[in-house]
Design a protein around this motif. Sequence first.
Motif, PDB file in Angstrom:
ATOM      1  N   TRP A   1       0.838  -1.193   0.000  1.00  0.00           N
ATOM      2  CA  TRP A   1       0.000   0.000   0.000  1.00  0.00           C
ATOM      3  C   TRP A   1       0.880   1.251   0.000  1.00  0.00           C
ATOM      4  N   VAL A   2       0.383   2.308  -0.656  1.00  0.00           N
ATOM      5  CA  VAL A   2       1.031   3.614  -0.609  1.00  0.00           C
ATOM      6  C   VAL A   2      -0.001   4.630  -0.139  1.00  0.00           C
ATOM      7  N   LEU A   3       0.334   5.343   0.926  1.00  0.00           N
ATOM      8  CA  LEU A   3      -0.546   6.381   1.461  1.00  0.00           C
ATOM      9  C   LEU A   3       0.058   7.749   1.136  1.00  0.00           C
ATOM     10  N   PHE A   4      -0.739   8.612   0.521  1.00  0.00           N
ATOM     11  CA  PHE A   4      -0.305   9.971   0.185  1.00  0.00           C
ATOM     12  C   PHE A   4      -1.068  10.915   1.119  1.00  0.00           C
ATOM     13  N   ILE A   5      -0.346  11.676   1.940  1.00  0.00           N
ATOM     14  CA  ILE A   5      -0.949  12.460   3.023  1.00  0.00           C
ATOM     15  C   ILE A   5      -0.676  13.942   2.796  1.00  0.00           C
ATOM     16  N   ASP A   6      -1.732  14.725   2.821  1.00  0.00           N
ATOM     17  CA  ASP A   6      -1.618  16.180   2.657  1.00  0.00           C
ATOM     18  C   ASP A   6      -2.203  16.859   3.896  1.00  0.00           C
TER      19      ASP A   6
ATOM     20  N   VAL B   1       3.507   7.328   3.082  1.00  0.00           N
ATOM     21  CA  VAL B   1       3.831   6.141   3.889  1.00  0.00           C
ATOM     22  C   VAL B   1       3.804   4.936   2.963  1.00  0.00           C
ATOM     23  N   LEU B   2       4.901   4.166   2.939  1.00  0.00           N
ATOM     24  CA  LEU B   2       4.973   2.932   2.156  1.00  0.00           C
ATOM     25  C   LEU B   2       4.744   1.766   3.114  1.00  0.00           C
TER      26      LEU B   2
END
Length: 420
Positions: A291-296, A343-344
Amino acid sequence: MVLAQHRRLTPELTEEAALRYQAALVNHVSDAIIGITATGNITSWNPAAESIYGRSFDEARGHPVSELVGAAVDPAAIVASGGIAHTTHRSADGAPLKVRLSAAVMPDGYVLVCCDLTTQYRAEQHFQTVVDSMAEGVIVLDKDGRIKSINPAAVQIMGVGVEYVGSDFFTITDQLPFYDADGVNIPTDRRPARAALRDGVSSINQIYGFDRMSTERVWLMSSCRLLNPDLPGRSDLLISFVDVTAERADADKILFYATHDALTRLPNRVSVLRRLRKALASGDGGEPLRWVLFIDLDNLKLVNDTMGHTAGDQLLCAAAESLRSVADSDEVVGRLGGDEFVVLVCHDLSRSELDDKIARMRAELATPVGVGGTHVSINASIGVVEVHRDEQRTADEILRDADLAMYEAKRARRAVNRNG
């Protein structure tokens, strides 16, 4: 009659030739050959003795040998102890002479053979002085791996003393972890000194690390080579090294800041992409990226505008710490720039388990933190992309898709807020 006379003369001629040969040998060798009586008075004194001791045969004949060589000589004791002794004599001008003295019993006394080692001794002294004054550590091992010499620089670098001279080098060093330039421990049978001594394989200016007996990590640039490369297994070994710990620390620091965000100390965009590519290339044999989480961060701009950029930096550091606290040890938390983090997730995790993790991240971010003299909760939009085992997208494409998913999540949150 003539033949009979010839036959009688032949042994005499042979003996005379032998004597001439012996005389020529005595007169032309480089060692001093001195004949003495049983009481120690000189009976013969070859040209080499004249050259070494600076006295002619006429000056030496009949005098006690101890008087002529400037030191006590006890030929009977030398013979009894094996026939050879190392001692110091003196020439006519009082200069010291390093001598290897051999003695043998003769019918009318003794013969002494004095080999002048002064030049060799001075060369060895000169060499040892040079080695002792070097900043480079130098250790010499014999063919069996025992320490023959260790210079002061090696003592300082290794943290051990000259009391280890005569000890087995490998018995001492095999107890210590020994690392290659990447920090991987090298098995004892593959370490460079053992390979060089056993097989004659030299290593030149290689970087190695070891944990000194004080447990401090030391990095060395080291070389190992046989003193006689043609005799592997029978030659002494020279190990030389310099301490490059400080240079290694500087290089590590440069590398760290080249691959990490200076403010939050998280991996930067370059590092995140490299880890993504590595995980994709390894397939099932390496890190299982799932999973890859992209956080802004939604409220960074507001904090910057109302409280200043110092407060904004504090908010970014607090967000980084919150994300780190929730992430597992095998997960990568990075800052891509501005208010964007990633987050990887590098292990198998179901969607429900991932949702639980995201909920914990939101809760941790929402915990008020001190920023600009007040307390602020951090709101974030989080985009999620699943990475499949047979993934065909590139690292850049996956990161782009996670970015798009984050914007979709942000729009959804705004819509909920408007409708609420």
